[in-house]
Scaffold this motif. Structure first.
Motif, PDB file in Angstrom:
ATOM      1  N   LEU B 134       0.843  -1.191   0.000  1.00 46.07           N
ATOM      2  CA  LEU B 134       0.000   0.000   0.000  1.00 46.07           C
ATOM      3  C   LEU B 134       0.883   1.248   0.000  1.00 46.07           C
ATOM      4  N   ILE B 135       0.682   2.095  -1.005  1.00 44.96           N
ATOM      5  CA  ILE B 135       1.371   3.393  -1.020  1.00 44.96           C
ATOM      6  C   ILE B 135       0.293   4.475  -1.111  1.00 44.96           C
ATOM      7  N   ARG B 154       7.294 -10.365  -8.374  1.00 46.21           N
ATOM      8  CA  ARG B 154       6.854 -11.329  -7.371  1.00 46.21           C
ATOM      9  C   ARG B 154       5.345 -11.558  -7.358  1.00 46.21           C
ATOM     10  N   GLY B 155       4.628 -10.976  -8.314  1.00 51.11           N
ATOM     11  CA  GLY B 155       3.182 -11.200  -8.360  1.00 51.11           C
ATOM     12  C   GLY B 155       2.446 -10.583  -7.192  1.00 51.11           C
ATOM     13  N   VAL B 156       3.016  -9.490  -6.677  1.00 53.97           N
ATOM     14  CA  VAL B 156       2.409  -8.777  -5.556  1.00 53.97           C
ATOM     15  C   VAL B 156       1.561  -7.640  -6.130  1.00 53.97           C
ATOM     16  N   VAL B 157       0.543  -7.225  -5.391  1.00 51.54           N
ATOM     17  CA  VAL B 157      -0.382  -6.206  -5.889  1.00 51.54           C
ATOM     18  C   VAL B 157      -0.096  -4.857  -5.214  1.00 51.54           C
ATOM     19  N   LEU B 158       0.016  -3.812  -6.043  1.00 52.52           N
ATOM     20  CA  LEU B 158       0.251  -2.466  -5.509  1.00 52.52           C
ATOM     21  C   LEU B 158      -1.068  -1.713  -5.432  1.00 52.52           C
ATOM     22  N   ARG B 159      -1.379  -1.178  -4.244  1.00 54.99           N
ATOM     23  CA  ARG B 159      -2.606  -0.396  -4.083  1.00 54.99           C
ATOM     24  C   ARG B 159      -2.247   1.011  -3.624  1.00 54.99           C
ATOM     25  N   THR B 160      -3.118   1.956  -3.993  1.00 46.35           N
ATOM     26  CA  THR B 160      -2.813   3.360  -3.729  1.00 46.35           C
ATOM     27  C   THR B 160      -3.907   4.016  -2.910  1.00 46.35           C
ATOM     28  N   VAL B 161      -3.526   4.669  -1.835  1.00 48.27           N
ATOM     29  CA  VAL B 161      -4.490   5.384  -1.005  1.00 48.27           C
ATOM     30  C   VAL B 161      -4.734   6.762  -1.617  1.00 48.27           C
TER      31      VAL B 161
END
Lengths: 153, 424
Positions: B134-135, B154-161
């Motif tokens: 989370l950024i 790495r197949g990780v999900v980036l989410r944005t606040v």
């Protein structure tokens, strides 16, 4: 302030406030995007080419005074020119604003700059060269039929 | 040129009772004595890099003239002295940010490398496909791109606040996005564009409640306010020496010891190993495990002079004085016709982003530069934030300890001059 007036000559301010050929060209045969990463300036260039000649040209976009005026004066300067004449004019313009002969520049006589001479003050502001040449780099990409967005970075 | 319309000068709040005066500090910064384009320098680009006090410049010179040797390996006198000076900076940093131990202080090239170190090393050990990072929408590119790269690999999900219309973190959205899938929250302590101070302590508490670790990008905070990493309880804290009156090329990564212990080295090479054979290499202990190769010794040694300088000023006092100047600047800028200021965070410091209606920030920057006024114009390495603001670019004035009310007045006069120049 005299240096500033050399950069922002009245004609440049006029073209910034009232850019010429600032519209979409419905019958354009080529369209090209240009982008200056440093300042976020964007330009879309529309060209109607016929028989190796720029029959019509227009632009849209947003940018600083130098880049907007440069695009505006450029459209006036290259309208009606052949592709070769337009590219030669870019070389002459590039020399004007950088003070350097571009590598690979032709050895032939330089075309007359006409109105473009108003950008001679840019030479004293190296960080603004990219603003002045964004439209021209975009034009060259359009004339060379490149598809990707032009970036002056 | 017609008559210049300069606003009537206002009286600044008296600084009676202050420990120091910004005006007096200017004597300690040689570059501020240098005329720029025939005028006194008004340096308002401190968020990009601060100027250096004479003590830092002297420390750098003294190192090369008196102490220069490689560290952590020589048996000879100079190497021992250089190592001692080098490690003294580490101790000074540890005390400055309130870390438990010098093992938690890792030297890097800058904030960017500190964030990359965590992004890569932490993710190798702790992140699985489907996990989330989370950024926020106000991050600098250096706190976006490393995570994007990690996510891709790495197949990780980036989410944005998202942000509120004031330019603050949207707290309810943050709470909604936070879940047991969240493994890392990476957030700026202070926005490099809006100047927003994020509620790091609350962010850490909420993140820890779901088991996520928190990295704080403190590049724009450490020069402006007191930072205590134990009080914040963050897991990692990254910042740069050159934005806090120290030399370029030095960054710090603070990390909680147990996390750093569990993370694999970021780079391989000298200094980070205990023993090497072609069959097996044993890694060095903290913090050296993360410091491969000869470090930037001279600049790290000189960095201590910058920390001493800030300790002398007292960070609480730095915060108080800059807060006054920022308030003064906000009021003064608001009075200039056509000025748009971006963000109205309740808690702010450091930077003010603005535009002057009808003048592109790049043109404004050129006009101010002719007056000897240095500001930043452009997207400030925060393009997603520019998109959110709906502008291609802004001007930004950012303050340091040596900035005065006169600097702000000269900026304001420069804005009037620009309006006149462009016939507004």
């Amino acid at each position: 302030m005299s240096d500033l007036r050399d950069l922002y000559q009245e004609m440049i301010l006029d073209h910034q406030r009232h850019p010429r050929n600032f519209c979409v060209l419905p019958d354009a045969t080529r369209q090209q995007e240009g982008y200056n990463l440093l300042c976020g300036d964007r330009i879309t260039l529309y060209l109607k080419l016929r028989d190796n000649r720029i029959e019509n040209i227009s632009f849209q976009g947003s940018g600083c005074a130098i880049s907007t005026a440069s695009a505006s004066v450029m459209t006036e300067s290259v309208k009606g020119k052949t592709i070769e004449e337009a590219l030669a004019l870019f070389e002459a313009f590039h020399e004007l604003v950088t003070g350097q002969v571009s590598p690979g520049a032709g050895r032939g006589p330089r075309p007359s700059l006409g109105k473009l001479a108003v950008f001679s003050g840019v030479r004293e502001f190296p960080v603004r060269v990219k603003c002045a040449t964004l439209a021209w780099h975009t034009l060259r990409a359009a004339l060379e039929g490149r598809q990707e967005t032009v970036s002056t970075e | 040129m017609s008559r210049l319309s300069v606003p009537r000068p206002r009286l600044a709040e008296p600084n009676a009772g202050s420990k120091w005066q910004a005006e007096a500090l200017r004597d300690e910064f040689p570059i501020l004595q240098r005329p720029i384009r025939g005028k006194g320098l008004v340096y308002l680009d401190n968020a990009a890099t601060t100027q250096k006090p004479r003590a830092v410049i002297e420390a750098l010179r003294r190192f090369y003239e008196e102490l220069n040797a490689n560290v952590h390996r020589g048996i000879h006198y100079l190497s021992e002295q250089a190592t001692q000076a080098f490690e003294q900076t580490r101790s000074a940093v540890q005390r400055f940010i309130g870390a438990r131990s010098t093992r938690e202080i890792i030297f890097t090239r800058g904030t960017t490398e500190s964030i990359n170190l965590v992004a890569w090393s932490f993710s190798r050990r702790f992140l699985q496909p489907g996990d989330e990072i989370l950024i926020t929408h106000m991050e600098h590119h250096s706190n976006i791109v490393p995570w994007q790269m990690v996510c891709e690999e790495r197949g990780v999900v980036l989410r944005t606040v998202p942000l509120t219309s004031e330019g603050e973190l949207n707290w309810s959205a943050f709470e909604r996005l936070l879940s047991s899938k969240t493994k890392v929250v990476s957030v700026a302590h202070v926005s490099n564009v809006l100047g927003t101070v994020n509620p790091v302590r609350e962010i850490v508490r909420a993140a820890h409640a779901v088991g996520a670790k928190v990295l704080v990008d403190g590049a724009q905070a450490v020069p402006h306010l007191p930072v205590d990493v134990q009080e914040l309880d963050c897991d990692f804290y990254a910042f740069s020496a050159h934005k806090m009156y120290g030399p370029t090329g030095v960054g710090v990564l603070y990390g909680k010891e147990e996390l750093l212990e569990a993370m694999p080295p970021y780079q391989g090479g000298g200094d980070m190993i205990a023993s090497v054979s072609f069959e097996r290499t044993t890694y060095n202990t903290l913090p050296y495990k993360f410091e491969a190769g000869t470090p930037n010794i001279a600049d790290i040694v000189a960095f201590r002079a910058a920390i001493d300088f800030l300790n002398r000023l007292d960070m609480m006092e730095v915060y108080t004085q800059e807060e006054k100047l920022t308030k003064y600047a906000l009021t003064a800028l608001h009075e200039v016709p056509g000025v748009v200021i971006y963000g109205r965070p309740a808690h702010r410091c450091g930077a003010i982003a603005f535009n002057l209606d009808g003048i592109h920030p790049h043109d404004l920057g050129t006009v101010l530069d002719q007056e000897g006024i240095a500001i930043r114009t452009g997207h400030h390495c925060a393009q997603p934030l520019m998109d959110w603001l709906g502008v291609a670019a802004t001007a930004r004035a950012s303050f340091g300890v040596y900035n005065t009310v006169e600097d702000v007045d000269r900026l304001v006069a420069g804005l009037y001059r620009a309006r006149e120049f462009f016939h507004l």
